[in-house]
Structures are given as structure tokens and as C-alpha cells.
Design an enzyme around this catalytic site. Structure first.
Site, mmCIF file in Angstrom:
data_model
loop_
_atom_site.group_PDB
_atom_site.id
_atom_site.type_symbol
_atom_site.label_atom_id
_atom_site.label_comp_id
_atom_site.label_asym_id
_atom_site.label_seq_id
_atom_site.Cartn_x
_atom_site.Cartn_y
_atom_site.Cartn_z
ATOM 1 N N ASP A 323 38.822 -102.087 126.098
ATOM 2 C CA ASP A 323 37.489 -101.568 125.837
ATOM 3 C C ASP A 323 37.244 -101.389 124.339
ATOM 4 O O ASP A 323 38.106 -100.889 123.611
ATOM 5 C CB ASP A 323 37.364 -100.206 126.543
ATOM 6 N N GLU A 365 36.852 -106.936 125.190
ATOM 7 C CA GLU A 365 35.443 -106.565 125.275
ATOM 8 C C GLU A 365 34.943 -106.372 123.846
ATOM 9 O O GLU A 365 34.970 -105.270 123.288
ATOM 10 C CB GLU A 365 35.244 -105.279 126.088
HETATM 11 C C1 GLC Z 1 32.506 -100.032 126.077
HETATM 12 C C2 GLC Z 1 31.928 -99.839 127.453
HETATM 13 C C3 GLC Z 1 30.714 -98.995 127.374
HETATM 14 C C4 GLC Z 1 31.063 -97.693 126.743
HETATM 15 C C5 GLC Z 1 31.757 -97.893 125.417
HETATM 16 C C6 GLC Z 1 32.434 -96.655 124.994
HETATM 17 O O1 GLC Z 1 31.668 -100.749 125.259
HETATM 18 O O2 GLC Z 1 31.674 -101.068 128.041
HETATM 19 O O3 GLC Z 1 30.171 -98.794 128.651
HETATM 20 O O4 GLC Z 1 29.909 -96.964 126.547
HETATM 21 O O5 GLC Z 1 32.795 -98.830 125.484
HETATM 22 O O6 GLC Z 1 33.584 -96.459 125.794
HETATM 23 C C1 GLC Z 2 27.983 -101.825 121.427
HETATM 24 C C2 GLC Z 2 29.413 -102.114 121.370
HETATM 25 C C3 GLC Z 2 29.931 -102.547 122.685
HETATM 26 C C4 GLC Z 2 29.476 -101.625 123.784
HETATM 27 C C5 GLC Z 2 28.029 -101.395 123.741
HETATM 28 C C6 GLC Z 2 27.666 -100.342 124.733
HETATM 29 O O1 GLC Z 2 27.284 -102.998 121.582
HETATM 30 O O2 GLC Z 2 29.684 -103.127 120.428
HETATM 31 O O3 GLC Z 2 31.323 -102.536 122.648
HETATM 32 O O4 GLC Z 2 29.735 -102.197 125.027
HETATM 33 O O5 GLC Z 2 27.688 -100.955 122.468
HETATM 34 O O6 GLC Z 2 26.301 -100.235 124.717
#
Ligand code: GLC
Ligand code: GLC
Length: 683
Positions: A323, A365
């Protein structure tokens, strides 16, 4: 066994001080090694007796010791370099290295034998995830089936749909109230009691494995919840744990950092730091104020998270979704995103997975610029990655009815290194950001800034004639920037069509959904559905009634599964809306089955086809001796292509569309009705 060799040699060396060591084994290699390599080998030699003692303490079986040590020898140099780069300048480096080695050894010995069997199998078949038979789904346990026990009873459903990979959204213990959909974890070793227990998770993992379904869980390693034990210690004033996070007495440092930082959740809080009243300190919080960023420049944090990673892996996970990878390393004066050491860090985790849990894969991700997304993808880093660029550009093409930007981007951005794969998706639990490259856009005469404004207008339904019903997410009133929330069906026009009771619009919306699905299922990589898509689930605006969700519009596209839909599948006497659902479900099922029986769709090999038509995307997929041509019309107007196009794509004279079983010849024109997709194979 390297350990006994090492210890013998070690002993021999200490008794024959200055004498020539034996020419074989590590000691022999040591003499010819250069610089850091010499240090690495010497370090392993010094650690060998510690490992030996550890094996004895664990009563480790000789066979398991040997397997581990073979991998340790294979990966040691890599691991040493990575950790040296991160922590080599610390006075206590050797101590941390030793602890890391022992942690890895323990993880392997404590790993269930069924998982070690999976490991052994995957060492010999490292590309298993490139198969056309892999089709993924993602869901929230509570919203889909209430709890893990009931989820086990739904395995038949996944099989019916054809899924072989299941990503469960974070299910570990979380803080009360808003937990960012589970991404604010307070304990990585216990399951949220509302969902079940760790044993329920293990049982589910076993059942999934028997059903041929891979389990994917998140490794939320950028931050913990503010009520995680480490954070609690930090709040209580424990300096050791304050060093786990970024905690500052005043604004001096935070202000300096802020100069070069982006804001990820500007609608939650401005800036990246949160004032903690009781501690009277500022805490680095990239996301929500209750998500405390971990400080990986501290090797204790790396070690602690490594232990959590091994624990999660031992429950029966096949793949970890890493993540928020972009944010895990911070340096003053930089954007603190995608820094070189973020990669070093992930590679170190990966290397330790290769050594102790070799069947485990990483999925990245990184929802960032496409140049940065690919940097996380390598067999040594993350073997698979979300493909946010394809996702965004499929939506872009749907809005513009043109595939020019998609084509331009795919032409130089789809190819990946051997042993890696894209995860292709349309919707996930997160928002859509328009992360295409400005230069790609400029190359075909598109102004990126204006285009993003247009896309936001279009997908929030403000652009005249738009079919979409999206909702703004994290609208930044200063910059005018925003991202888009909404389900596949609502963004593709189904919500509006149903509301207007417009049959033609409904038909077009369904076709748009299937068009997009048939691309993610065929373009190369692992297709990933967000469950609910298979029913055409619409936006659920009721999230605002739940105070823990009300402030986060992403909940609009995380609806609750409605099991009664299943009854509609065979009941042909019911109302129109249920027949829409039936059609979407059955079409989805059919698409998945078609993918799984098309060998050409394995792997990543994809060549674009110049269709000479701005509305039609065309590509050729090849795998071994198999070949398939995909043609997709992104407009509601019929498009005609010359059959000859297929001859140049090496299709011979006659071919069959595997989706409709229709046979076509290259001497005829190919007519693609509104939003039609063809998967053509030679007959
Ligand atoms: C990742 C997840 C997102 C979350 C963020 C913080 O981007 O996909 O849902 O808000 O991390 O953990
Ligand atoms: C931003 C982050 C991504 C996360 C997202 C959540 O785009 O780069 O990691 O999933 O915020 O909204």
C-alpha cells in the site's frame, strides 16, 4: 550445509591463525571478493554460528535448514547491499542485520508446511501469475459477506464467476470510528473482531487454496493507526517508539518539509502534519490525521514491519498488496515520493520474502506518474503492479470516444520486464486520478491541464451531454484539482439511463461497461474486478448516513453486496432492472470464461494495431504459438475497418470472434457497431 561448512571453516581459521583457509565454500570465495562483497561474505561468515545456534534453539529439521541456507547463499549479496545502502552508516548495523537474519530463519521454520510446499512449487514456476487462467476480484469482507466465516461459504460464487485471485480489503484490527476503510491498522496480528479471527482467516485461506483461488491481502506498511501499540508508546513519551514515526516539537522541520510536499488528502486537512494535543508535538500524516507515517530510516521500523509481513504471509497469503509505496521514504528538500530508497526498501523486503517465504509475491500500489509507476515493477521489487495509467485512459477514451491518447501511451508504456505483470482494472476502492503523462498528451495536441478539467467535468456529470454520474473526491479549492469517485456502472452511464428510463441509453451504458471489461481481460496482465461490477451496481449515496464514512466520497463506490440478485439470475419473469443485472452478470461470466480458454491472452506480449480509425483500439496478443486480435470501438457510432488489416496482423483469411462465435473473412469489411469488441482468432 553452509552453516556447518562455515562454522568448521571459522574454527579452522581461528586455530590456524594466518594459515591458508580451505579453497572451497564461502571462506575460499572470500579471498577473491572485492570491497563490499568481501564485507558481505565476511559478515555471513561471522553470522553463521549465530544462525547455527538459532537453528538448534528452534530444533529446526536439517532439510529445512538446508533449503533456507541455499536461498540465503543465493540472495545474501543482494540483501546485504540493500540493507547496507539503507542502514550501513549506522553504528548498530551489524546488530540489526543479525536480527533480520534470525527473524527470516524463524519465519521459514514456523511457516506452515502447506505453504512451504507452495513455495517449493513456485520456485520452479515463478511465472505462474502470467497465466490466462488468473482472474481477480476485490472486496470488503463486511460489505460483501459480513464476516470471514460467511465469506468461506461464498467460494462457490467466486468459482461460478470464474475468479482465481481474491483481494480482501484490509481486515486487521483498526481504530474505532473512521479507519480509512481499514487502512489505519492498530494490530497487524489480529483480525477486526467484527469480521472474525486470525483462525478464520487461516481457514478461509486454506479453503481458497483448495478451490484454486489465490489470496491477496494488503501490507499497509507506510503508516499505522494512531492507536497502534507503537503509537501508544510514542504518545506515552517512550523515545524508542517516538523514533518509529516522524514527530516534531514545533513547526520548524515540518515547515521546511512542506516546501516540497504535495497534499494527498487536502479536503481532510491542509498540509502533511497533524498537531497532537496530548503529546504537544507535530506528527507526519500523509493521509488522514490518524494515519501516522512510519520512519524507515530507523532500522527498528524495518525489522518490526518485517515481522508483521512474515506473520501476515504465514496466514496463507499468496500476494501482498504493498500500500502507498510511493511515500515510504522521506528526505528533506524532496517531494518525498518515489525516492530511490523507497525502491531499496521494497527490494529489501522482497529479498527477505525470497529467502523465507519464496512463494509470496508483491503487488505495487503506486498511483503516480506513469514514469514512476514502472520503477516499482521488477522481479526483485514488485512482480505485479496496478496499472493506473491504463485505467485512467480507458475512462478518458470513453469520454472522448477517441483512443488516440490511449494508443500513444500504450505504444511505449505497456511493455514490462520478464517475470512481471500488470494488474488491469477499471474501478477499485479508490478514486480515479488523471495520471497520464502531459508530454504524451502534448504529442497528440492535447493540453493536459485543460483535458483534466474536461475529464473532471465530464465524470461529475457537469459537462453537457455527459452520461456519467461521478462524485468529486478531495477537491482542492486552491488548485481546482480533484479526483473522481463512482462505480463502473454509474460512470459508464447506467445510473442516468435508469433514472431517465431511457432504453437506448441503458443499452449503450451496458455496452460501455462490457467494452471496458473486455479490454482489461485481454490486454495483457491480471484482470481485476471490484466485486459488484458483475451486477452493474450503482453509486450508493447512503454512505453519508454513517458518520465514520460521511467525509469520504470514495464510499459512494463501495456498495454492499445484494445477495438477492442471485435469485434473479434464473428467474426470467422479473422486472427490467433485474434483467439488466442478469445480462451484465452473464456477459461478465462469459468474458471471463473466454479469457481463460484463450492461450493467446497469457503473458504480457501486446502489439498495437494501426486501425487508421481514431475510435477503434486494436492490438494483437501472442503467446507461444497462439495469437489473437482485439478490436474495440469506443464510440456509439458504427465503425468500419478493412478486413485486410487482419491479414497484416497475421490472421490468415478466416477468423472467428470468440465472444460471438461469428466467423469473418479478410476480404470483407469489418463493421463494429456501437461499443463493439471482437476477440478474433484464426480458424
Ligand atoms: C492507499 C489505499 C487508500 C488509502 C491510502 C492510505 O492508497 O488504497 O485507500 O486511503 O493508501 O492508506
Ligand atoms: C493518492 C495516492 C494513492 C492513494 C490515493 C487515495 O492518489 O497516490 O496511493 O491510493 O491517493 O486516494
Amino acid at each position: 550445509m553452509i552453516t556447518s561448512n562455515l562454522t568448521e571453516e571459522n574454527r579452522a581459521n581461528s586455530t590456524t591463525s594466518g594459515g591458508r583457509p580451505s579453497g572451497s565454500g564461502l571462506r575460499g570465495r572470500l579471498n577473491s571478493a572485492e570491497g563490499l562483497r568481501f564485507e558481505a561474505e565476511l559478515t555471513l561468515l561471522r553470522l553463521a554460528p549465530r544462525l547455527e545456534a538459532h537453528w538448534n534453539a528452534l530444533s529446526a529439521e536439517p532439510r529445512l535448514r538446508q533449503e533456507f541456507e541455499e536461498r540465503l547463499e543465493e540472495y545474501w549479496w543482494q540483501l546485504f547491499q540493500l540493507l547496507f545502502e539503507l542502514y550501513g552508516s549506522r553504528y548498530d548495523f551489524f546488530y540489526h542485520l543479525e536480527q533480520i537474519l534470525l527473524t527470516a530463519a524463524t519465519a521459514w521454520i514456523q511457516r506452515p508446511e502447506t505453504l512451504r510446499d507452495v513455495d517449493r512449487h513456485r520456485i520452479n514456476e515463478p511465472n505462474w501469475f502470467a497465466s490466462e487462467r488468473i482472474v481477480g476480484g476485490a472486496l470488503y469482507v463486511d460489505l460483501f459477506s459480513e464476516n470471514l466465516g460467511k465469506l468461506r461459504e461464498s467460494i462457490g460464487y467466486f468459482k461460478e464467476l470464474g475468479l482465481t485471485y481474491l483481494h480482501l480489503m484490509p481486515l486487521f484490527a483498526v481504530r474505532p470510528g473512521n479507519s480509512d476503510g481499514g487502512y489505519a491498522i492498530s494490530n497487524y496480528r489480529s483480525v477486526d473482531p467484527r469480521l472474525g479471527t486470525i483462525d478464520d482467516l487461516r481457514l478461509l485461506a486454506d479453503d481458497l487454496r483448495s478451490a484454486g483461488i489465490n489470496l491477496v491481502l494488503d501490507f499497509v506498511f507506510n503508516h499505522t493507526s494512531d492507536d497502534h501499540l507503537w503509537a501508544q508508546h510514542a504518545k506515552a513519551g517512550d523515545r524508542e517508539f517516538q523514533q518509529y514515526y516522524f514527530i516534531f516539537p514545533d513547526r520548524e522541520q515540518p515547515d521546511k518539509y512542506e516546501h516540497t510536499l504535495r497534499e494527498i488528502f487536502p479536503a481532510v486537512r491542509r498540509g502533511n502534519f497533524t498537531w497532537h494535543d496530548a503529546m504537544e508535538r507535530w506528527v507526519w500524516t500523509t493521509f488522514n490525521s490518524f494515519q501516522w507515517d512510519l520512519n524507515y530510516s530507523n532500522p527498528s521500523v524495518f525489522r518490526s514491519m518485517l515481522e508483521e509481513m512474515y506473520f501476515i504471509a504465514s496466514t496463507g497469503v499468496d500476494m501482498l498488496r504493498l500500500d502507498a509505496v510511493a511515500f515510504i521514504w522521506k528526505e528533506m528538500g524532496t517531494a518525498c515520493e518515489n525516492l530511490p530508497k523507497a525502491h531499496t526498501l521494497i527490494r529489501a523486503f522482497n529479498c527477505l520474502a525470497r529467502i523465507a517465504t519464496p512463494g509470496l509475491l508483491f503487488k505495487s500500489e503506486a498511483i503516480v506518474h506513469p514514469d514512476d509507476v514502472v520503477k516499482y515493477i521488477a522481479p526483485e521489487e514488485c512482480q505485479v503492479s496496478y496499472n493506473p495509467t491504463l485505467m485512467a485512459l480507458l475512462w478518458e477514451s470513453l469520454a472522448t470516444r477517441e483512443v488516440r491518447l490511449l494508443n500513444r501511451t500504450l505504444s511505449h508504456r505497456h511493455r514490462l520486464p520478464e517475470g512481471t505483470a500488470w494488474v488491469n482494472y477499471l474501478r477499485c476502492h479508490d478514486d480515479i486520478g488523471w495520471t497520464f503523462d502531459d508530454a504524451d498528451a502534448a504529442a497528440i495536441g492535447i493540453n493536459a491541464y485543460n483535458h483534466r478539467q474536461f475529464l473532471n467535468q465530464f465524470y461529475t456529470g457537469q459537462f453537457e451531454g455527459s452520461f456519467a454520474r461521478g462524485v468529486p473526491f478531495q477537491e482542492n479549492t486552491d488548485t481546482g484539482d480533484m479526483r473522481i469517485a463512482g462505480t463502473l456502472a454509474s460512470l459508464a452511464g447506467l445510473e442516468q439511463a435508469i433514472e431517465h428510463d431511457d432504453e437506448e441509453a441503458k443499452e449503450l451504458a451496458i455496452r460501455r461497461m462490457l467494452l471496458l471489461q473486455s479490454i482489461t481481460l485481454s490486454i495483457g496482465g491480471i484482470p481485476l474486478l471490484y466485486l459488484g461490477e458483475e451486477w452493474g451496481m450503482l453509486n450508493d449515496y447512503d454512505f453519508v448516513k454513517d458518520p465514520a464514512k460521511a467525509g469520504d466520497t470514495r464510499w459512494v463506490h463501495r456498495p454492499k453486496m445484494q445477495w438477492e440478485f442471485l435469485d434473479e439470475l434464473d428467474d426470467t419473469s422479473v422486472a427490467v432492472n433485474s434483467s439488466i443485472r442478469r445480462r451484465i452478470f452473464r456477459s461478465q461470466q462469459k468474458l471471463i470464461a473466454a479469457r481463460k480458454s484463450s492461450h493467446a491472452l497469457a503473458g504480457q506480449n501486446m502489439e498495437l494495431l494501426a486501425t487508421q480509425n481514431p475510435h477503434v483500439l486494436g492490438f494483437v496478443r501472442t503467446h507461444e504459438a497462439h495469437r489473437m486480435v482485439v478490436l474495440a470501438n469506443f464510440s456509439e457510432q458504427p465503425q468500419t475497418l478493412h478486413g485486410n488489416l487482419l491479414r497484416t496482423a497475421g490472421m490468415g483469411r478466416f477468423f472467428e470472434d470468440v465472444l460471438s462465435s461469428r466467423t469473418l473473412g479478410t476480404s470483407d469489411d469489418i463493421v463494429l457497431p456501437a461499443y463493439e469488441v471482437l476477440w478474433l482468432k484464426r480458424v
